[in-house]
Design an enzyme around this catalytic site. Sequence first.
Site, PDB file in Angstrom:
ATOM      1  N   CYS A  43       0.929  -1.416  -0.073  1.00 26.30           N
ATOM      2  CA  CYS A  43       0.086  -0.049  -0.013  1.00 26.30           C
ATOM      3  C   CYS A  43       0.772   1.234   0.119  1.00 26.30           C
ATOM      4  CB  CYS A  43      -0.807   0.144   1.114  1.00 26.30           C
ATOM      5  SG  CYS A  43      -2.077   1.389   1.131  1.00 26.30           S
ATOM      6  N   ASP A  45       0.516   3.860   1.578  1.00 30.67           N
ATOM      7  CA  ASP A  45       0.285   4.323   3.045  1.00 30.67           C
ATOM      8  C   ASP A  45       1.724   4.766   3.616  1.00 30.67           C
ATOM      9  OD1 ASP A  45      -0.099   4.589   6.042  1.00 30.67           O
ATOM     10  OD2 ASP A  45      -1.759   3.968   5.665  1.00 30.67           O
ATOM     11  N   ARG A  47       2.855   5.004   6.313  1.00 26.38           N
ATOM     12  CA  ARG A  47       3.402   4.235   7.512  1.00 26.38           C
ATOM     13  C   ARG A  47       3.822   2.700   7.275  1.00 26.38           C
ATOM     14  NH1 ARG A  47      -2.696   4.902  10.156  1.00 26.38           N
ATOM     15  NH2 ARG A  47      -2.885   4.413   8.128  1.00 26.38           N
ATOM     16  N   HIS A  99      -2.017  -4.084   4.923  1.00 26.29           N
ATOM     17  CA  HIS A  99      -2.022  -3.585   6.362  1.00 26.29           C
ATOM     18  C   HIS A  99      -3.157  -3.481   6.968  1.00 26.29           C
ATOM     19  CE1 HIS A  99      -2.709   0.739   5.924  1.00 26.29           C
ATOM     20  NE2 HIS A  99      -2.435   0.456   4.894  1.00 26.29           N
ATOM     21  N   CYS A 102      -6.284  -0.088   6.896  1.00 29.54           N
ATOM     22  CA  CYS A 102      -6.065   0.620   5.669  1.00 29.54           C
ATOM     23  C   CYS A 102      -7.105   1.343   5.114  1.00 29.54           C
ATOM     24  CB  CYS A 102      -5.927  -0.627   4.647  1.00 29.54           C
ATOM     25  SG  CYS A 102      -5.380   0.240   2.795  1.00 29.54           S
TER      26      CYS A 102
HETATM   27 CO    CO Z   1      -3.281   1.218   3.113  1.00 31.30          CO
END
Ligand code: CO
Length: 214
Positions: A43, A45, A47, A99, A102
């Site tokens: 992803c 993302d 993080r 994750h 999400c």
């Molecule tokens: Co995500």
Amino acid sequence: MKPTPKDLFKRNIEWARSKLAMDDQFFSKLNDIQTPNYLWIGCSDSRVPANEIVGMDPGELFVHRNVANVVPHSDANCLAVIQYAVEVLEVEHIIVTGHYNCGGIRAALEDTDHGQIDNWLANIKDVLRQHYSEITALPTQQEQIDRLCELNVEEQVRNVARTTIAQKAWRNKKELTVHGWVYGLQDGLLRDLNVDIDNADQIHEAYRINSNSE
Ligand code: CO
């Protein structure tokens, strides 16, 4: 205070120096060739930094990231990455890593208008539709999101295996395993969903391509 673009250059210099302090050949070795054995599909993302999570240096991990780690059948971008990784870099492992918590998965579970990204998230809604009763039976939104994160990874692992690229690799007796993992934002740990695919027999026959022409 948020770092400015100028700060990023300062940090870059510090990082490059720290790498050279440990190994003065660090960059000159990487300059010639990359020989990663892993393709990470994760992803976008912020993080979930792929290399950091698995403790890998530059050169060890080939990476593709998009919102909610999706492998659509005809996404030219993702397919180009998979082809290059398998046929040129000859990676032996493709890891689809989702994750928990999400945001993309959360948005796909909503009926709110998020704009154009809802078309992308329709890939997740396809997974939701297939497991609709299981997901909607879960009592909390958090549990629904996290279960859909897992089911999405499973489906995207299958989508990698269904590509002409993976099927060709297996026909040519190349080692290639597609893995499905989920990362926990709350503890920094990866979980193996144990959904590996390492041969064409594991693909539904509707997707199977048998070629005698190569
Ligand atoms: Co995500």
